[in-house]
Design a protein around this motif. Structure first.
Motif, PDB file in Angstrom:
ATOM      1  N   THR A 246      -7.953 -13.825 -14.123  1.00  0.00           N
ATOM      2  CA  THR A 246      -8.602 -15.461 -13.106  1.00  0.00           C
ATOM      3  C   THR A 246      -9.990 -15.067 -14.558  1.00  0.00           C
ATOM      4  O   THR A 246     -10.945 -15.874 -15.011  1.00  0.00           O
ATOM      5  CB  THR A 246      -9.633 -14.523 -12.219  1.00  0.00           C
ATOM      6  OG1 THR A 246     -10.032 -13.733 -12.028  1.00  0.00           O
ATOM      7  CG2 THR A 246      -8.589 -15.039 -11.264  1.00  0.00           C
ATOM      8  N   GLY A 247     -10.604 -14.273 -15.021  1.00  0.00           N
ATOM      9  CA  GLY A 247     -12.212 -14.494 -16.120  1.00  0.00           C
ATOM     10  C   GLY A 247     -13.043 -14.545 -15.542  1.00  0.00           C
ATOM     11  O   GLY A 247     -14.152 -14.651 -15.721  1.00  0.00           O
ATOM     12  N   LEU A 248     -13.312 -14.385 -13.512  1.00  0.00           N
ATOM     13  CA  LEU A 248     -14.367 -14.998 -12.676  1.00  0.00           C
ATOM     14  C   LEU A 248     -15.247 -13.546 -12.867  1.00  0.00           C
ATOM     15  O   LEU A 248     -14.577 -13.230 -12.049  1.00  0.00           O
ATOM     16  CB  LEU A 248     -14.165 -15.580 -11.839  1.00  0.00           C
ATOM     17  CG  LEU A 248     -12.992 -16.789 -11.784  1.00  0.00           C
ATOM     18  CD1 LEU A 248     -12.580 -17.484 -10.413  1.00  0.00           C
ATOM     19  CD2 LEU A 248     -13.879 -17.800 -12.154  1.00  0.00           C
ATOM     20  N   PRO A 249     -16.425 -13.695 -12.875  1.00  0.00           N
ATOM     21  CA  PRO A 249     -17.847 -12.741 -12.705  1.00  0.00           C
ATOM     22  C   PRO A 249     -17.654 -12.241 -11.451  1.00  0.00           C
ATOM     23  O   PRO A 249     -17.726 -10.904 -11.248  1.00  0.00           O
ATOM     24  CB  PRO A 249     -19.156 -13.477 -13.125  1.00  0.00           C
ATOM     25  CG  PRO A 249     -18.701 -14.774 -13.348  1.00  0.00           C
ATOM     26  CD  PRO A 249     -17.435 -15.103 -13.538  1.00  0.00           C
ATOM     27  N   GLN A 250     -17.249 -12.718 -10.126  1.00  0.00           N
ATOM     28  CA  GLN A 250     -17.521 -12.381  -8.843  1.00  0.00           C
ATOM     29  C   GLN A 250     -16.117 -11.923  -8.455  1.00  0.00           C
ATOM     30  O   GLN A 250     -16.062 -10.843  -7.251  1.00  0.00           O
ATOM     31  CB  GLN A 250     -17.485 -13.484  -7.553  1.00  0.00           C
ATOM     32  CG  GLN A 250     -15.959 -14.752  -7.970  1.00  0.00           C
ATOM     33  CD  GLN A 250     -16.293 -15.989  -8.957  1.00  0.00           C
ATOM     34  OE1 GLN A 250     -17.010 -15.729  -9.577  1.00  0.00           O
ATOM     35  NE2 GLN A 250     -16.217 -17.163  -8.455  1.00  0.00           N
ATOM     36  N   LYS A 262     -11.348   7.751 -11.519  1.00  0.00           N
ATOM     37  CA  LYS A 262     -10.751   7.272 -12.752  1.00  0.00           C
ATOM     38  C   LYS A 262      -9.604   6.321 -12.438  1.00  0.00           C
ATOM     39  O   LYS A 262      -8.763   5.911 -13.871  1.00  0.00           O
ATOM     40  CB  LYS A 262      -9.037   8.027 -12.708  1.00  0.00           C
ATOM     41  CG  LYS A 262     -10.029   9.442 -12.730  1.00  0.00           C
ATOM     42  CD  LYS A 262     -11.290   9.412 -14.262  1.00  0.00           C
ATOM     43  CE  LYS A 262     -10.092  10.454 -15.234  1.00  0.00           C
ATOM     44  NZ  LYS A 262     -10.703  10.128 -16.404  1.00  0.00           N
ATOM     45  N   GLY A 263      -9.975   5.216 -11.872  1.00  0.00           N
ATOM     46  CA  GLY A 263      -9.287   4.023 -12.052  1.00  0.00           C
ATOM     47  C   GLY A 263      -9.226   2.584 -13.127  1.00  0.00           C
ATOM     48  O   GLY A 263     -10.481   2.671 -14.223  1.00  0.00           O
ATOM     49  N   VAL A 264      -8.132   2.314 -13.518  1.00  0.00           N
ATOM     50  CA  VAL A 264      -8.455   1.110 -15.290  1.00  0.00           C
ATOM     51  C   VAL A 264      -8.321  -0.631 -14.607  1.00  0.00           C
ATOM     52  O   VAL A 264      -7.408  -0.278 -13.686  1.00  0.00           O
ATOM     53  CB  VAL A 264      -7.351   1.721 -15.905  1.00  0.00           C
ATOM     54  CG1 VAL A 264      -7.424   0.802 -16.954  1.00  0.00           C
ATOM     55  CG2 VAL A 264      -7.367   3.064 -16.088  1.00  0.00           C
ATOM     56  N   VAL A 265      -8.985  -1.021 -15.675  1.00  0.00           N
ATOM     57  CA  VAL A 265      -9.120  -2.187 -15.113  1.00  0.00           C
ATOM     58  C   VAL A 265      -8.695  -3.099 -16.884  1.00  0.00           C
ATOM     59  O   VAL A 265      -9.515  -2.729 -16.967  1.00  0.00           O
ATOM     60  CB  VAL A 265      -9.970  -3.089 -14.219  1.00  0.00           C
ATOM     61  CG1 VAL A 265     -11.727  -2.630 -14.930  1.00  0.00           C
ATOM     62  CG2 VAL A 265      -9.909  -4.748 -13.895  1.00  0.00           C
ATOM     63  N   GLY A 266      -7.872  -3.734 -16.451  1.00  0.00           N
ATOM     64  CA  GLY A 266      -7.271  -4.852 -17.262  1.00  0.00           C
ATOM     65  C   GLY A 266      -7.850  -5.904 -17.902  1.00  0.00           C
ATOM     66  O   GLY A 266      -7.291  -6.878 -16.423  1.00  0.00           O
ATOM     67  N   LEU A 267      -8.785  -6.974 -18.569  1.00  0.00           N
ATOM     68  CA  LEU A 267      -9.102  -8.302 -18.812  1.00  0.00           C
ATOM     69  C   LEU A 267      -7.571  -8.704 -19.710  1.00  0.00           C
ATOM     70  O   LEU A 267      -7.901  -8.857 -20.776  1.00  0.00           O
ATOM     71  CB  LEU A 267     -10.233  -8.065 -18.965  1.00  0.00           C
ATOM     72  CG  LEU A 267     -11.064  -7.154 -18.309  1.00  0.00           C
ATOM     73  CD1 LEU A 267     -13.107  -6.770 -18.555  1.00  0.00           C
ATOM     74  CD2 LEU A 267     -10.987  -7.831 -16.870  1.00  0.00           C
ATOM     75  N   VAL A 268      -7.723  -9.892 -18.503  1.00  0.00           N
ATOM     76  CA  VAL A 268      -6.484 -10.850 -19.645  1.00  0.00           C
ATOM     77  C   VAL A 268      -6.985 -12.454 -19.185  1.00  0.00           C
ATOM     78  O   VAL A 268      -6.563 -13.769 -20.789  1.00  0.00           O
ATOM     79  CB  VAL A 268      -5.104 -10.547 -19.549  1.00  0.00           C
ATOM     80  CG1 VAL A 268      -4.405  -9.805 -19.708  1.00  0.00           C
ATOM     81  CG2 VAL A 268      -4.734 -11.681 -17.950  1.00  0.00           C
ATOM     82  N   GLY A 269      -7.571 -12.119 -18.222  1.00  0.00           N
ATOM     83  CA  GLY A 269      -8.285 -13.772 -18.122  1.00  0.00           C
ATOM     84  C   GLY A 269      -9.521 -14.516 -19.097  1.00  0.00           C
ATOM     85  O   GLY A 269      -9.803 -13.744 -19.153  1.00  0.00           O
ATOM     86  N   VAL A 270      -9.084 -15.440 -19.369  1.00  0.00           N
ATOM     87  CA  VAL A 270     -10.453 -16.047 -20.549  1.00  0.00           C
ATOM     88  C   VAL A 270     -11.285 -15.869 -19.172  1.00  0.00           C
ATOM     89  O   VAL A 270     -11.547 -16.870 -18.447  1.00  0.00           O
ATOM     90  CB  VAL A 270      -9.879 -17.059 -21.002  1.00  0.00           C
ATOM     91  CG1 VAL A 270     -10.982 -17.750 -22.088  1.00  0.00           C
ATOM     92  CG2 VAL A 270      -8.751 -16.807 -22.210  1.00  0.00           C
ATOM     93  N   ALA A 271     -12.967 -15.985 -20.026  1.00  0.00           N
ATOM     94  CA  ALA A 271     -14.288 -15.333 -19.246  1.00  0.00           C
ATOM     95  C   ALA A 271     -14.891 -16.652 -20.424  1.00  0.00           C
ATOM     96  O   ALA A 271     -14.665 -17.189 -21.046  1.00  0.00           O
ATOM     97  CB  ALA A 271     -15.124 -14.416 -19.346  1.00  0.00           C
ATOM     98  N   ALA A 272     -16.134 -17.115 -19.200  1.00  0.00           N
ATOM     99  CA  ALA A 272     -17.082 -17.998 -20.550  1.00  0.00           C
ATOM    100  C   ALA A 272     -17.914 -17.684 -21.151  1.00  0.00           C
ATOM    101  O   ALA A 272     -17.760 -15.883 -21.332  1.00  0.00           O
ATOM    102  CB  ALA A 272     -18.019 -18.709 -19.020  1.00  0.00           C
ATOM    103  N   PRO A 273     -17.909 -18.164 -22.459  1.00  0.00           N
ATOM    104  CA  PRO A 273     -18.919 -17.652 -23.413  1.00  0.00           C
ATOM    105  C   PRO A 273     -19.911 -16.853 -23.040  1.00  0.00           C
ATOM    106  O   PRO A 273     -20.222 -17.138 -22.531  1.00  0.00           O
ATOM    107  CB  PRO A 273     -19.242 -19.019 -24.846  1.00  0.00           C
ATOM    108  CG  PRO A 273     -17.803 -19.394 -23.841  1.00  0.00           C
ATOM    109  CD  PRO A 273     -17.830 -18.906 -22.456  1.00  0.00           C
ATOM    110  N   GLY A 274     -19.951 -15.736 -23.622  1.00  0.00           N
ATOM    111  CA  GLY A 274     -21.768 -14.684 -23.185  1.00  0.00           C
ATOM    112  C   GLY A 274     -21.318 -13.856 -21.596  1.00  0.00           C
ATOM    113  O   GLY A 274     -22.287 -12.957 -21.218  1.00  0.00           O
TER     114      GLY A 274
END
Length: 354
Positions: A246-250, A262-274
């Protein structure tokens, strides 16, 4: 639709007659952000038939059925390590809208240059110029016109879980967002035999499809005022892995509150610049959390796409069930339908026989 002139293939190029091409969120992001000089031809999930090859091409010949994926150089330190998605020249080869020498492959009737080479292909067209490392052969028994999404969306979702996160058998995974990438992650998690697979998605039809693809639980965010609490109601100790599309901060905040130690989160959602990374340093340090970015599922397409094709043939990766097709000239109507949630994955057909 416009008629453009396309260059003949240079020595290192391959001309592919496109039969189908997926629409990916990345196409829309680049168009809306003006990241490439317009006019431009986007499209980076093409599939088709090779028509011509340059003098230096040795692995492909006219008549080959191919899917087209992202481009990498094959010579840098990352490519030599099998990390094609992190090729040191990735931005230049995929996001510049031109060849590395500054030329563009398309021209309009008035001579205006049209940006090309998007992900080394620009396949929202009847023909695309691409490169040897972009291509993967498609066996004759598979529906060629539907194979394009393997090159990005399916590869990103399935690869994110199978390659980048490498979820262990029995582990708990949270997937946020049930679009093509998120649903591909669910299928990848089933292949990896995850014990708990949770999908968060607002559209009911996509939640239903996720359950059919292997999700053990689904959550409607509209009915979960506290997403982290909803996740921990399923897995009280927290999830071992999370995969955000999602790329959403909330959503990021809820994910971090849902992780086990020891959990791992992978980010693929495009977030807002900055936008900053979720959580704070002390929390990440205390619980040993890992936050990692993922591009194209951390895959080497030459190796991973044939593996995905075998999973598809075996019935373990039925990504074609996400697909709805439109004629290429109805691209705008197709994108609007996808935005309304009327379909999961759009594939545009050129009308050429596969």
């Amino acid at each position: 639709m416009q008629t453009l002139e396309l260059d003949d293939p240079r020595d290192d190029e391959v001309l592919v007659r496109v039969v189908g091409v997926g629409v990916c969120h990345t196409d829309l992001v680049f168009r809306e952000a003006g990241a490439i000089q317009t006019p431009a031809v986007f499209g980076h999930e093409g599939s088709g038939i090779v028509e011509k090859v340059g003098a230096k091409i040795t692995k492909f010949a006219p008549g080959d059925r191919v899917a087209i994926t992202f481009r990498s150089c094959g010579a840098c330190v990352r490519c030599n390590c099998g990390d094609a998605a992190y090729c040191l020249t990735m931005p230049m080869l995929n996001y510049a809208g031109m060849r590395t020498d500054g030329t563009r492959a398309f021209r309009a009737d008035d001579g205006t240059e049209v940006s090309s080479n998007f992900f080394g292909q620009s396949s929202f067209a009847t023909h695309a110029l691409t490169y040897e490392r972009n291509l993967v052969k498609i066996p004759d028994d598979l529906p060629l016109e539907l194979m394009g999404p393997l090159g990005c969306g399916v590869q990103t979702g399935a690869g994110g879980v199978m390659r980048s996160l490498a979820c262990e058998e029995g582990s708990a995974l949270l997937v946020t967002g049930g679009g093509p990438v998120g649903l591909s992650a669910v299928m990848g998690a089933k292949i990896r035999r995850c014990g708990t697979i949770i999908l968060v998605e607002p559209h009911e039809a996509r939640r239903k499809l996720a359950l059919e693809f292997g999700a053990t639980h689904v959550i409607d965010p509209a009915s979960a005022s506290d997403l982290a609490a909803a996740v921990r109601a399923i897995v009280p100790e927290g999830v071992n892995y999370a995969f955000d599309t999602t790329g959403l901060p909330q959503v990021h905040e809820a994910i971090m509150a849902s992780l086990a130690p020891k959990g791992v989160v992978g980010l693929v959602g495009v977030a807002a610049p900055g936008q900053k990374l979720p959580s704070d340093v002390n929390t990440v340090m205390t619980f040993g959390h890992t936050i990692k970015g993922i591009i194209e599922g951390d895959s080497n397409p030459e190796e991973f796409l044939p593996e995905l094709l075998q999973h598809y043939r075996n019935g373990d990766l039925p990504f074609d069930r996400m697909i709805r097709t439109w004629p290429l000239e109805q691209i705008n109507e197709a994108i609007e339908a996808q935005h309304r949630g009327e379909c999961v994955k759009v594939v545009l057909l050129t009308g050429e026989a596969a």
